[in-house]
Scaffold this motif. Structure first.
Motif, PDB file in Angstrom:
ATOM      1  N   LEU A 484      36.618 -21.226 -44.407  1.00  0.00           N
ATOM      2  CA  LEU A 484      35.547 -21.055 -43.432  1.00  0.00           C
ATOM      3  C   LEU A 484      34.333 -20.400 -44.085  1.00  0.00           C
ATOM      4  O   LEU A 484      33.182 -20.831 -43.881  1.00  0.00           O
ATOM      5  CB  LEU A 484      36.069 -20.199 -42.280  1.00  0.00           C
ATOM      6  N   ALA A 485      34.568 -19.355 -44.886  1.00  0.00           N
ATOM      7  CA  ALA A 485      33.472 -18.673 -45.574  1.00  0.00           C
ATOM      8  C   ALA A 485      32.756 -19.620 -46.530  1.00  0.00           C
ATOM      9  O   ALA A 485      31.519 -19.629 -46.614  1.00  0.00           O
ATOM     10  CB  ALA A 485      34.005 -17.458 -46.329  1.00  0.00           C
ATOM     11  N   HIS A 486      33.528 -20.430 -47.242  1.00  0.00           N
ATOM     12  CA  HIS A 486      32.939 -21.394 -48.176  1.00  0.00           C
ATOM     13  C   HIS A 486      32.095 -22.428 -47.454  1.00  0.00           C
ATOM     14  O   HIS A 486      30.944 -22.689 -47.826  1.00  0.00           O
ATOM     15  CB  HIS A 486      34.047 -22.082 -48.974  1.00  0.00           C
ATOM     16  N   HIS A 487      32.649 -23.036 -46.419  1.00  0.00           N
ATOM     17  CA  HIS A 487      31.930 -24.108 -45.720  1.00  0.00           C
ATOM     18  C   HIS A 487      30.681 -23.587 -45.035  1.00  0.00           C
ATOM     19  O   HIS A 487      29.638 -24.256 -45.030  1.00  0.00           O
ATOM     20  CB  HIS A 487      32.854 -24.773 -44.693  1.00  0.00           C
ATOM     21  N   ARG A 488      30.754 -22.409 -44.442  1.00  0.00           N
ATOM     22  CA  ARG A 488      29.586 -21.851 -43.761  1.00  0.00           C
ATOM     23  C   ARG A 488      28.520 -21.403 -44.763  1.00  0.00           C
ATOM     24  O   ARG A 488      27.329 -21.500 -44.491  1.00  0.00           O
ATOM     25  CB  ARG A 488      30.013 -20.698 -42.857  1.00  0.00           C
ATOM     26  N   TRP A 489      28.935 -20.931 -45.920  1.00  0.00           N
ATOM     27  CA  TRP A 489      27.967 -20.532 -46.936  1.00  0.00           C
ATOM     28  C   TRP A 489      27.173 -21.738 -47.439  1.00  0.00           C
ATOM     29  O   TRP A 489      25.960 -21.667 -47.643  1.00  0.00           O
ATOM     30  CB  TRP A 489      28.688 -19.852 -48.101  1.00  0.00           C
ATOM     31  N   TYR A 490      27.852 -22.856 -47.639  1.00  0.00           N
ATOM     32  CA  TYR A 490      27.217 -24.053 -48.169  1.00  0.00           C
ATOM     33  C   TYR A 490      26.821 -25.070 -47.096  1.00  0.00           C
ATOM     34  O   TYR A 490      26.409 -26.181 -47.422  1.00  0.00           O
ATOM     35  CB  TYR A 490      28.131 -24.723 -49.204  1.00  0.00           C
ATOM     36  N   GLY A 491      26.969 -24.701 -45.809  1.00  0.00           N
ATOM     37  CA  GLY A 491      26.530 -25.583 -44.735  1.00  0.00           C
ATOM     38  C   GLY A 491      27.370 -26.827 -44.555  1.00  0.00           C
ATOM     39  O   GLY A 491      26.862 -27.866 -44.122  1.00  0.00           O
ATOM     40  N   GLN A 492      28.649 -26.753 -44.846  1.00  0.00           N
ATOM     41  CA  GLN A 492      29.536 -27.924 -44.725  1.00  0.00           C
ATOM     42  C   GLN A 492      30.221 -27.919 -43.360  1.00  0.00           C
ATOM     43  O   GLN A 492      31.429 -27.730 -43.238  1.00  0.00           O
ATOM     44  CB  GLN A 492      30.560 -27.912 -45.861  1.00  0.00           C
ATOM     45  N   ASP A 493      29.433 -28.136 -42.312  1.00  0.00           N
ATOM     46  CA  ASP A 493      29.961 -28.062 -40.950  1.00  0.00           C
ATOM     47  C   ASP A 493      31.002 -29.128 -40.651  1.00  0.00           C
ATOM     48  O   ASP A 493      31.836 -28.958 -39.756  1.00  0.00           O
ATOM     49  CB  ASP A 493      28.811 -28.178 -39.943  1.00  0.00           C
ATOM     50  N   GLY A 494      30.975 -30.221 -41.385  1.00  0.00           N
ATOM     51  CA  GLY A 494      31.940 -31.294 -41.146  1.00  0.00           C
ATOM     52  C   GLY A 494      33.357 -30.923 -41.507  1.00  0.00           C
ATOM     53  O   GLY A 494      34.297 -31.661 -41.175  1.00  0.00           O
ATOM     54  N   LYS A 495      33.547 -29.804 -42.183  1.00  0.00           N
ATOM     55  CA  LYS A 495      34.883 -29.339 -42.546  1.00  0.00           C
ATOM     56  C   LYS A 495      35.405 -28.270 -41.592  1.00  0.00           C
ATOM     57  O   LYS A 495      36.448 -27.670 -41.848  1.00  0.00           O
ATOM     58  CB  LYS A 495      34.857 -28.764 -43.972  1.00  0.00           C
ATOM     59  N   ILE A 496      34.676 -27.999 -40.510  1.00  0.00           N
ATOM     60  CA  ILE A 496      35.043 -26.919 -39.591  1.00  0.00           C
ATOM     61  C   ILE A 496      35.351 -27.498 -38.213  1.00  0.00           C
ATOM     62  O   ILE A 496      34.589 -28.333 -37.693  1.00  0.00           O
ATOM     63  CB  ILE A 496      33.908 -25.885 -39.477  1.00  0.00           C
ATOM     64  N   ASP A 497      36.447 -27.065 -37.621  1.00  0.00           N
ATOM     65  CA  ASP A 497      36.827 -27.407 -36.238  1.00  0.00           C
ATOM     66  C   ASP A 497      36.940 -28.902 -36.012  1.00  0.00           C
ATOM     67  O   ASP A 497      36.488 -29.442 -34.996  1.00  0.00           O
ATOM     68  CB  ASP A 497      35.821 -26.801 -35.241  1.00  0.00           C
ATOM     69  N   GLN A 498      37.574 -29.602 -36.951  1.00  0.00           N
ATOM     70  CA  GLN A 498      37.800 -31.035 -36.811  1.00  0.00           C
ATOM     71  C   GLN A 498      39.274 -31.282 -36.509  1.00  0.00           C
ATOM     72  O   GLN A 498      40.142 -30.765 -37.219  1.00  0.00           O
ATOM     73  CB  GLN A 498      37.395 -31.774 -38.093  1.00  0.00           C
ATOM     74  N   GLU A 499      39.527 -32.070 -35.491  1.00  0.00           N
ATOM     75  CA  GLU A 499      40.908 -32.338 -35.098  1.00  0.00           C
ATOM     76  C   GLU A 499      41.392 -33.724 -35.506  1.00  0.00           C
ATOM     77  O   GLU A 499      42.585 -33.978 -35.534  1.00  0.00           O
ATOM     78  CB  GLU A 499      41.065 -32.155 -33.584  1.00  0.00           C
ATOM     79  N   ASP A 500      40.463 -34.628 -35.814  1.00  0.00           N
ATOM     80  CA  ASP A 500      40.847 -36.010 -36.126  1.00  0.00           C
ATOM     81  C   ASP A 500      41.085 -36.158 -37.626  1.00  0.00           C
ATOM     82  O   ASP A 500      40.422 -36.917 -38.312  1.00  0.00           O
ATOM     83  CB  ASP A 500      39.777 -36.991 -35.644  1.00  0.00           C
ATOM     84  N   LEU A 501      42.049 -35.411 -38.131  1.00  0.00           N
ATOM     85  CA  LEU A 501      42.273 -35.362 -39.574  1.00  0.00           C
ATOM     86  C   LEU A 501      42.564 -36.737 -40.157  1.00  0.00           C
ATOM     87  O   LEU A 501      41.977 -37.132 -41.165  1.00  0.00           O
ATOM     88  CB  LEU A 501      43.440 -34.406 -39.879  1.00  0.00           C
ATOM     89  N   HIS A 502      43.463 -37.484 -39.545  1.00  0.00           N
ATOM     90  CA  HIS A 502      43.874 -38.765 -40.138  1.00  0.00           C
ATOM     91  C   HIS A 502      42.715 -39.751 -40.188  1.00  0.00           C
ATOM     92  O   HIS A 502      42.551 -40.482 -41.154  1.00  0.00           O
ATOM     93  CB  HIS A 502      45.055 -39.341 -39.362  1.00  0.00           C
ATOM     94  N   THR A 503      41.878 -39.765 -39.157  1.00  0.00           N
ATOM     95  CA  THR A 503      40.695 -40.627 -39.158  1.00  0.00           C
ATOM     96  C   THR A 503      39.751 -40.240 -40.288  1.00  0.00           C
ATOM     97  O   THR A 503      39.235 -41.083 -41.017  1.00  0.00           O
ATOM     98  CB  THR A 503      39.968 -40.536 -37.814  1.00  0.00           C
TER      99      THR A 503
END
Length: 509
Positions: A484-503
């Motif tokens: 979470l710290a990594h994604h928020r630092w670099y603005g990678q919102d697509g890696k946060i709170d996603q439930e459709d993992l297989h898709t």
């Protein structure tokens, strides 16, 4: 467990060893790398956080870990006589993949197993005593409880199989901003419903008998969480998983994982108590304003403070466990969140057990039960009584019978009086007492859990304990917070709170 499930778990474990070191190379040009990260707390959560933060942010970032006490937190040992014994978290489930990865990565080993036998005590007598023969135990359980025991294992397996999806999410770098979103991604509305009802309600709705809950489920909840079947259903499932076979511990003590992770992460240990964290603005070389967190602390040399880009709080922010204050934040961050932690007193006694205390006429020399669990009845003023073995099993070691002096561990809600000790033991020569605020008091309905994100780059790892408290839960939360710290630092919102993992995985492949 079918072969496909076993293979998936093996692949997930391998994936944990190689899963992404996502440094600036994989997040180009968004923001410079953080220079300093603080972790507050040196227990399993803080140690695992330092390890995963190093994975996510690389070798250049400086990581400081603040811990005023002993490394390991609620993983602790005490020496009695010639040996050390566990006083805190003592067993690890065979499906705890993070803990297995840590042990392998650090070159540690599992402690040698010593066979054990279980009995259940209702405050007056033993209502169940395990035999040396599996078939005898199975017949006794079926005779008394029908197929409840088999159905319980299937029920727990169903919960665990869903929750183990977290390993796949984390292997591919996905994280969650709240405990509720993490639970929903793993088990949907069913998991959120499970934390909003008691274990008793959940299991009775699935057809389990009241006598089975009273005699079998409640003792397991009492030994693992010091509480009854009125804990929430999710933490109840975690507790029942602790009754599975194959449980293990780290040779030399589970706390070795914490010191090993801190060493491996090349973090600097600061033996100091953090008193406050505040938000600060400072002008940068480019003329813009940069934000930092000022961590104020007190150590042997007195008071001091340091500035950090990211801070992870890995200690409970609850009354009696933390005195950290937060200033300069909008909206304000509370120093203490609602709810309380449950007290469990761990008393180690080196002495001779009074087997008649358990209502048995069996001779002490023939009494080979090692773990006595207790029902939730008025006569039970202890949660459990166990004959324990050293954290390192020496060659030729055999657990002594009850007729000989050995080390017993008693879990109780309150400190044992001399009168209680005299009832339980014929004699003793040493006693060691540790009072733990070990885990939350789990009382559904589920209140809103504390957030993982306290501020822009300020995170709270122990929020996960309000779903369930265990070594592996802390390790999962540490991995989640680091991602979470990594994604928020670099603005990678697509890696946060996603439930459709297989898709999403199909799109990435």
């Amino acid at each position: 467990m079918d072969l496909r499930t076993a293979s998936l778990r093996a692949l997930l474990l391998l994936g944990l060893c190689h899963a992404g070191r996502r440094t600036l190379a994989s997040a180009p040009g968004i923001q410079a790398q953080p220079r300093r990260i603080a972790v507050v707390g040196g227990g399993i959560g803080g140690a695992a956080a330092s390890y995963y933060l190093r994975q996510e942010f690389g070798a250049a970032v400086k990581i400081d870990v603040f811990e005023p006490g002993t490394i390991g937190g609620r993983l602790a040992t005490v020496k009695m006589g010639d040996y050390e014994y566990e006083t805190g978290g003592c067993v690890i489930h065979p499906l705890n993949l993070h803990m297995k990865h840590f042990v392998d990565r650090l070159g540690l080993s599992q402690r040698k197993d010593v066979p054990s036998k279980v009995a259940i005590f209702d405050g007056k007598e033993l209502v169940f005593e395990e035999s040396d023969w599996f078939i005898v135990n199975f017949i006794r359980m079926i005779w008394r409880y029908g197929f409840n025991i088999i159905r319980m294992r299937m029920w727990v397996e169903g919960v665990l199989d869903k929750f183990m999806r977290i390993y796949q999410y984390q292997q591919f770098g996905y994280s969650f901003s709240s405990v509720d979103k993490l639970l929903h991604a793993m088990g949907g509305d069913g998991f959120l419903a499970l934390v909003n009802k008691t274990l008793e309600e959940a299991m009775m709705a699935d057809g389990f008998s009241q006598i089975f809950l009273n005699d079998f489920v409640a003792p397991i909840a009492r030994v693992n969480y010091g509480q009854s079947v009125r804990i929430n259903g999710f933490v109840g499932a975690v507790s029942l998983a602790g009754a599975d076979s194959g449980l293990w511990a780290v040779d030399g003590g589970n706390k070795r994982v914490c010191s090993g992770l801190l060493y491996h992460s090349k973090s600097e240990l600061i033996p100091a108590r953090v008193t406050s964290i505040s938000a600060k603005l400072r002008p940068s070389k480019t003329g813009t304003t940069a934000s930092f967190y000022e961590v104020n602390y007190v150590g042997e040399s007195g008071s001091a403070h340091s500035l950090y880009d990211i801070v992870v709080v890995a200690t409970p922010l609850h009354e009696g466990l933390s005195d950290i204050t937060f200033s300069g934040f909008t909206p304000p961050i509370p120093s203490h969140y609602p709810g309380r932690y449950h007290q469990t007193v761990s008393t180690l006694v080196h002495g001779k057990l009074n087997v008649s205390y358990l209502g048995t006429t069996e001779a002490a020399s023939e009494f080979t039960v090692s773990d006595v669990l207790t029902t939730d009845s008025e006569g039970s003023d202890i949660n459990s009584l166990s004959s324990i073995d050293p954290v390192h099993i020496p060659p030729g070691y055999k657990r002594p019978p009850a007729s000989q002096a050995k080390v017993w561990k008693v879990f109780s809600p309150e400190p044992l009086s001399q009168e209680q000790l005299a009832h339980m033991f014929l004699s003793w020569d040493s006693v060691s007492e540790t009072r733990w605020l070990a885990y939350p008091a789990y009382r559904p309905p589920h209140r809103r859990t504390p957030p993982f994100i306290l501020h822009d780059r300020l995170y709270y790892l122990n929020a996960v304990e309000w779903a369930a408290s265990a070594m592996e839960m802390s390790a999962m939360s540490a991995r989640n917070v680091a991602l979470l710290a990594h994604h928020r630092w670099y603005g990678q919102d697509g890696k946060i709170d996603q439930e459709d993992l297989h898709t999403r995985l199909r799109g990435e492949l």
